[in-house]
Design a protein around this motif. Structure first.
Motif, short mmCIF file in Angstrom:
data_model
loop_
_atom_site.label_atom_id
_atom_site.label_comp_id
_atom_site.label_asym_id
_atom_site.label_seq_id
_atom_site.Cartn_x
_atom_site.Cartn_y
_atom_site.Cartn_z
N ILE A 27 -6.65 -0.42 6.28
CA ILE A 27 -6.41 -1.53 5.18
C ILE A 27 -7.27 -2.61 5.98
O ILE A 27 -8.37 -2.80 4.78
N TYR A 81 1.10 -1.47 0.19
CA TYR A 81 0.25 -0.25 0.27
C TYR A 81 0.93 1.03 0.08
O TYR A 81 2.24 0.79 0.43
N LYS A 121 -6.40 5.60 -4.58
CA LYS A 121 -6.53 4.03 -3.29
C LYS A 121 -5.07 4.59 -2.37
O LYS A 121 -4.81 3.33 -2.32
#
Length: 216
Positions: free
Chosen positions: A204, A104, A139
């Motif tokens: 997350i 991420y 995102k």
């Protein structure tokens, strides 16, 4: 003297979505008798030490972003020492930190306040809010680490919460109560000094949940 370039981002003034969560969650990582703020360590230093720990343990790679400047005037009071008298930002800075964790992209800002009851939104620049909003659309996991230095309390607040408050007309600050409701509180410790990835894990997991609250 360092000067910001002029510019406006009025075209980006639109809602980023109202957060629906209202329950504070706390990190499991907690060392009661260790408080690095009492040892003169600033929030930035605590984050830098944490990033070093995360990198050495191969947990995450996060760095503080350098700010490019154009040096205009330098004095040399001593041959071995130069003093910058005037400089300009080559471009507007965005946020303090970015990196990668478990696949991420992370992008976040670090802010401190001595205020005990609220966090002033004037601590943010418009281009920083725009940058965080753009990263959210791609995102990224975006947030602000807020330190209430007088209270020795630290919160990881989702970027959409700060952005919505910043764009709200006649709203000059976010109250401590609002931050408690919308953030994950973390405690300073030994290794890492400030375990902010504990909060990222919440974000997350929330993103993967069908009934997620954080909308990050």
């Amino acid at each position: 003297m360092v000067k910001y370039p002029n510019g406006t981002f009025a075209a980006f003034r639109k809602s980023v979505g109202e957060p629906t969560f209202k329950k504070n969650q706390k990190s499991n990582y907690y060392r009661k008798n260790i408080n690095f703020s009492d040892r003169g360590m600033t929030l930035e230093q605590m984050i830098n030490e944490s990033n070093k720990f995360y990198r050495l343990k191969e947990i995450a790679v996060v760095h503080k972003k350098p700010t490019p400047i154009q040096i205009v005037k330098v004095d040399y009071p001593k041959r071995s020492r130069a003093v910058i008298k005037e400089a300009y930002f080559r471009q507007e800075s965005t946020t303090d930190y970015n990196g990668v964790y478990n696949g991420y992209y992370l992008d976040f800002e670090a802010k401190e306040t001595k205020n005990k009851t609220s966090f002033p939104l004037k601590n943010f620049h418009e281009h920083q809010i725009v940058h965080l909003t753009e990263c959210l659309k791609q995102k990224g996991i975006c947030f602000t680490i807020i330190g209430f230095t007088s209270l020795n309390r630290y919160f990881v607040t989702p970027a959409n919460v700060i952005a919505k408050a910043w764009w709200t007309q006649n709203k000059s600050s976010v109250t401590l109560t609002e931050i408690e409701e919308w953030s994950v509180e973390i405690k300073s410790g030994f290794q890492p000094t400030l375990p902010y990835l504990e909060a990222v894990d919440y974000f997350i997991a929330d993103r993967k949940s069908k009934n997620g609250k954080y909308k990050i």
